[in-house]
Design a protein around this motif. Structure first.
Motif, PDB file in Angstrom:
ATOM      1  N   GLU A  30      24.127  48.466  29.571  1.00 56.41           N
ATOM      2  CA  GLU A  30      23.987  47.073  30.376  1.00 56.41           C
ATOM      3  C   GLU A  30      25.111  46.596  31.105  1.00 56.41           C
ATOM      4  OE1 GLU A  30      23.139  44.183  27.189  1.00 56.41           O
ATOM      5  OE2 GLU A  30      21.025  45.157  26.517  1.00 56.41           O
ATOM      6  N   ALA A  31      24.953  45.727  32.247  1.00 56.24           N
ATOM      7  CA  ALA A  31      25.936  45.444  33.047  1.00 56.24           C
ATOM      8  C   ALA A  31      26.490  44.237  32.419  1.00 56.24           C
ATOM      9  CB  ALA A  31      25.217  44.910  34.326  1.00 56.24           C
ATOM     10  N   THR A  32      27.838  44.288  32.775  1.00 60.28           N
ATOM     11  CA  THR A  32      28.918  43.147  32.124  1.00 60.28           C
ATOM     12  C   THR A  32      28.728  41.843  33.212  1.00 60.28           C
ATOM     13  OG1 THR A  32      30.278  44.809  31.333  1.00 60.28           O
ATOM     14  CG2 THR A  32      31.332  42.420  31.381  1.00 60.28           C
ATOM     15  N   THR A  33      28.727  40.926  32.431  1.00 63.13           N
ATOM     16  CA  THR A  33      28.495  39.571  33.148  1.00 63.13           C
ATOM     17  C   THR A  33      29.795  38.753  33.558  1.00 63.13           C
ATOM     18  OG1 THR A  33      26.443  39.156  32.196  1.00 63.13           O
ATOM     19  CG2 THR A  33      27.271  37.186  33.289  1.00 63.13           C
ATOM     20  N   VAL A  34      30.228  38.545  34.611  1.00 65.83           N
ATOM     21  CA  VAL A  34      31.558  37.982  35.070  1.00 65.83           C
ATOM     22  C   VAL A  34      31.414  36.917  36.181  1.00 65.83           C
ATOM     23  CG1 VAL A  34      32.877  40.140  34.798  1.00 65.83           C
ATOM     24  CG2 VAL A  34      31.706  39.559  36.952  1.00 65.83           C
ATOM     25  N   VAL A  35      32.325  36.270  36.446  1.00 61.27           N
ATOM     26  CA  VAL A  35      32.210  35.039  37.358  1.00 61.27           C
ATOM     27  C   VAL A  35      33.159  35.725  38.447  1.00 61.27           C
ATOM     28  CG1 VAL A  35      32.978  32.803  37.926  1.00 61.27           C
ATOM     29  CG2 VAL A  35      31.985  33.395  35.782  1.00 61.27           C
ATOM     30  N   LEU A  36      32.660  35.524  39.779  1.00 61.28           N
ATOM     31  CA  LEU A  36      33.355  35.926  40.935  1.00 61.28           C
ATOM     32  C   LEU A  36      33.745  34.820  42.012  1.00 61.28           C
ATOM     33  CD1 LEU A  36      30.917  39.038  42.107  1.00 61.28           C
ATOM     34  CD2 LEU A  36      32.952  39.307  40.360  1.00 61.28           C
ATOM     35  N   ILE A  43      47.865  30.975  41.277  1.00 60.76           N
ATOM     36  CA  ILE A  43      49.040  32.247  41.135  1.00 60.76           C
ATOM     37  C   ILE A  43      48.991  32.950  42.510  1.00 60.76           C
ATOM     38  CG2 ILE A  43      49.693  34.384  40.293  1.00 60.76           C
ATOM     39  CD1 ILE A  43      48.884  33.526  37.630  1.00 60.76           C
ATOM     40  N   TRP A  44      50.068  32.734  43.282  1.00 68.32           N
ATOM     41  CA  TRP A  44      50.171  33.538  44.372  1.00 68.32           C
ATOM     42  C   TRP A  44      50.547  34.945  44.436  1.00 68.32           C
ATOM     43  CZ3 TRP A  44      50.046  28.394  43.881  1.00 68.32           C
ATOM     44  CH2 TRP A  44      49.549  27.572  44.646  1.00 68.32           C
ATOM     45  N   ILE A  45      49.876  35.809  45.163  1.00 69.47           N
ATOM     46  CA  ILE A  45      50.380  37.078  44.571  1.00 69.47           C
ATOM     47  C   ILE A  45      50.554  38.097  45.886  1.00 69.47           C
ATOM     48  CG2 ILE A  45      49.041  37.289  42.564  1.00 69.47           C
ATOM     49  CD1 ILE A  45      46.688  38.540  44.202  1.00 69.47           C
ATOM     50  N   GLU A  46      51.015  39.308  45.680  1.00 71.34           N
ATOM     51  CA  GLU A  46      51.264  40.251  46.784  1.00 71.34           C
ATOM     52  C   GLU A  46      50.141  41.477  46.283  1.00 71.34           C
ATOM     53  OE1 GLU A  46      54.921  41.677  47.313  1.00 71.34           O
ATOM     54  OE2 GLU A  46      55.738  39.831  48.375  1.00 71.34           O
ATOM     55  N   THR A  47      49.162  41.527  47.376  1.00 73.50           N
ATOM     56  CA  THR A  47      48.279  42.829  47.041  1.00 73.50           C
ATOM     57  C   THR A  47      48.026  43.275  48.297  1.00 73.50           C
ATOM     58  OG1 THR A  47      46.146  43.162  46.049  1.00 73.50           O
ATOM     59  CG2 THR A  47      46.175  40.887  47.120  1.00 73.50           C
ATOM     60  N   GLU A  48      47.087  44.837  48.168  1.00 76.69           N
ATOM     61  CA  GLU A  48      46.546  45.311  49.221  1.00 76.69           C
ATOM     62  C   GLU A  48      45.177  44.908  49.212  1.00 76.69           C
ATOM     63  OE1 GLU A  48      47.432  49.435  48.783  1.00 76.69           O
ATOM     64  OE2 GLU A  48      49.556  49.378  49.120  1.00 76.69           O
ATOM     65  N   ALA A  49      44.444  44.306  48.569  1.00 77.72           N
ATOM     66  CA  ALA A  49      43.152  43.812  48.682  1.00 77.72           C
ATOM     67  C   ALA A  49      42.831  42.998  49.728  1.00 77.72           C
ATOM     68  CB  ALA A  49      42.771  43.158  47.373  1.00 77.72           C
ATOM     69  N   PRO A  50      41.777  43.308  50.269  1.00 74.71           N
ATOM     70  CA  PRO A  50      41.651  42.371  51.752  1.00 74.71           C
ATOM     71  C   PRO A  50      40.966  40.962  51.337  1.00 74.71           C
ATOM     72  CG  PRO A  50      39.713  43.862  51.317  1.00 74.71           C
ATOM     73  CD  PRO A  50      40.814  44.128  50.312  1.00 74.71           C
ATOM     74  N   LEU A  51      41.502  39.998  52.262  1.00 76.93           N
ATOM     75  CA  LEU A  51      40.977  38.740  51.869  1.00 76.93           C
ATOM     76  C   LEU A  51      39.404  38.776  52.032  1.00 76.93           C
ATOM     77  CD1 LEU A  51      43.636  36.467  54.050  1.00 76.93           C
ATOM     78  CD2 LEU A  51      43.522  36.944  51.603  1.00 76.93           C
ATOM     79  N   GLY A  52      38.845  37.798  51.301  1.00 80.15           N
ATOM     80  CA  GLY A  52      37.241  37.816  51.168  1.00 80.15           C
ATOM     81  C   GLY A  52      36.854  38.757  50.157  1.00 80.15           C
ATOM     82  N   ALA A  53      37.820  39.854  49.583  1.00 76.50           N
ATOM     83  CA  ALA A  53      36.956  40.531  48.655  1.00 76.50           C
ATOM     84  C   ALA A  53      36.651  39.639  47.331  1.00 76.50           C
ATOM     85  CB  ALA A  53      37.969  41.691  48.175  1.00 76.50           C
ATOM     86  N   GLN A  54      35.670  40.046  46.830  1.00 83.40           N
ATOM     87  CA  GLN A  54      35.041  39.398  45.578  1.00 83.40           C
ATOM     88  C   GLN A  54      35.932  39.798  44.224  1.00 83.40           C
ATOM     89  OE1 GLN A  54      32.430  37.206  45.293  1.00 83.40           O
ATOM     90  NE2 GLN A  54      32.636  37.268  47.565  1.00 83.40           N
ATOM     91  N   VAL A  55      36.499  38.846  43.776  1.00 81.45           N
ATOM     92  CA  VAL A  55      37.524  38.912  42.583  1.00 81.45           C
ATOM     93  C   VAL A  55      37.004  38.471  41.258  1.00 81.45           C
ATOM     94  CG1 VAL A  55      39.893  38.151  41.735  1.00 81.45           C
ATOM     95  CG2 VAL A  55      39.442  38.516  44.326  1.00 81.45           C
ATOM     96  N   VAL A  56      37.141  39.078  39.983  1.00 80.13           N
ATOM     97  CA  VAL A  56      36.707  38.462  38.906  1.00 80.13           C
ATOM     98  C   VAL A  56      37.515  37.685  38.593  1.00 80.13           C
ATOM     99  CG1 VAL A  56      36.031  39.193  36.536  1.00 80.13           C
ATOM    100  CG2 VAL A  56      35.718  40.793  38.512  1.00 80.13           C
ATOM    101  N   VAL A  57      37.095  36.321  38.440  1.00 78.66           N
ATOM    102  CA  VAL A  57      37.906  35.188  37.887  1.00 78.66           C
ATOM    103  C   VAL A  57      37.869  34.876  36.473  1.00 78.66           C
ATOM    104  CG1 VAL A  57      38.075  34.538  40.255  1.00 78.66           C
ATOM    105  CG2 VAL A  57      36.168  33.371  38.931  1.00 78.66           C
TER     106      VAL A  57
END
Length: 363
Positions: free
Chosen positions: A48-54, A330-344
């Motif tokens: 079963e898929a895990t339910t998260v908030v994005l 929290i302000w971070i440094e990451t290579e992830a592109p802006l607009g990507a869906q983040v699990v919050v």
């Protein structure tokens, strides 16, 4: 009954009775299997898929805030002292009054100096008359005087004029004037008091501009720049913010406190701020926009902090470097592109490649 039981134990039940028992057992097994739910096959495709908030990855500026405690000083402060000795004959020292540069504060007795000026004026008038007489004789051609006499008369006049100027300066020295414009302090002088040279007279404070002096720790000296705005508050005027700007700072750290002294200029044309007040100083500088996520999006592993990104309904972990924190942001440094869906929310349940489904989009 005993005989029947012994018979069944020895030879088994008759075939007709055994068939009845077998049919009954088979019926009970079928009912049991029908009551149980159908089992799904095991494996990754059957999990079963895990339910998260994005939420989409966004960028914001962070306001760097430096706080310090400072002390107010006047733009200029002068302690007036007597440059001549003498008795006070006139006072113009309004308590806490305002004076302009050059205003008379104290008049010392100048009777002797006035008499010396009269003598010097008389000598100058005599020298002028002598020079005029010699000059007239020379113009008419009457040679009763020589060129040497005319030269001596000119020199005598110059000396007499110098003596007049010297006497006038001596009289002026008997007057104590305000060296700067500002507000007068307190004085206990009275008419008739005798002043010696270097005796204190009064203080004059030019508080039209206040200088806030404070210390900045070594880690924050990169913020210092002439003209940088500072926000200043004081317990005397709670809730009010005064704006100023940095005008100077030391070029060497204190060896004990590991801090540098900074001076900021604050307009005080309304006279609300006094020298000696304590100040709460804030310096605010905004960074360039950088990725920001809620604190719930950060997960921790052996490699440090990270966030989960979702693409094609699959979760992938990305390492991040935490730069700043403010509340739950929290302000971070990451290579992830802006607009990507983040699990919050729900990231603690994930593994790389886990199938996820969104319960909602966080705003």
């Amino acid at each position: 009954m005993i005989l029947t039981g012994a018979y069944f134990l020895t030879f088994g039940p008759p075939i007709s009775i055994s068939g009845v028992f077998n049919q009954t057992a088979s019926s009970e097994e079928e009912q049991t299997e029908a009551a149980q739910p159908e089992r799904r096959p095991q494996g990754s495709r059957g999990t079963e898929a895990t339910t998260v908030v994005l939420a989409p990855l966004e960028a914001q500026s962070y306001a760097l805030t430096l706080r310090a405690i400072g002390t107010a000083t006047s733009l200029r402060s002068v302690d007036v002292v007597a440059t001549e000795s003498g008795q006070i004959v006139e006072l113009r020292l309004p308590q806490n009054g305002h004076v302009d540069a050059g205003d008379i504060l104290v008049q010392l007795d100048d009777t002797s100096e006035q008499l010396e000026l009269e003598i010097a004026l008389a000598e100058r008038d005599l020298a002028e008359a002598t020079l005029d007489r010699y000059a007239t004789l020379a113009e008419t051609g009457i040679r009763t005087s020589t060129d040497a006499d005319l030269t001596d008369a000119r020199v005598a006049l110059r000396l007499a004029e110098a003596n007049v100027a010297l006497s006038e300066n001596t009289i002026e020295d008997r007057v104590i004037r305000a060296p700067i414009s500002g507000q007068l302090g307190l004085s206990d002088l009275q008419i008739g008091d005798y002043l010696d040279i270097n005796d204190p007279v009064i203080s004059v404070e030019d508080s039209s501009v206040i200088i806030a002096e404070f210390e900045v720790p070594e880690r924050s000296i990169g913020l210092l720049e002439a003209g940088l705005e500072v926000l200043i508050g004081t317990p005397t005027h709670r809730g009010r913010i005064f704006h100023g700007e940095i005008i100077a700072y030391d070029t060497q750290l204190d060896s004990v406190t590991r801090s540098v002294t900074v001076q900021a200029e604050v307009d005080n044309s309304d006279g609300l701020l006094w020298a000696g007040m304590s100040f709460a100083v804030r310096i605010i500088e905004e960074t360039d926009p950088m990725p920001v996520v809620p604190s719930t999006a950060i997960t921790w592993a052996q490699d440090g902090a990270g966030i989960w990104l979702v693409e094609d309904d699959r979760a992938t972990r990305h390492s991040v470097t935490i730069r700043y924190r403010d509340g739950d942001q929290i302000w971070i440094e990451t290579e992830a592109p802006l607009g990507a869906q983040v699990v919050v929310e729900g990231g603690f349940k994930l593994r790389d490649g886990t199938s996820v489904t969104a319960a909602g989009i966080s705003t």
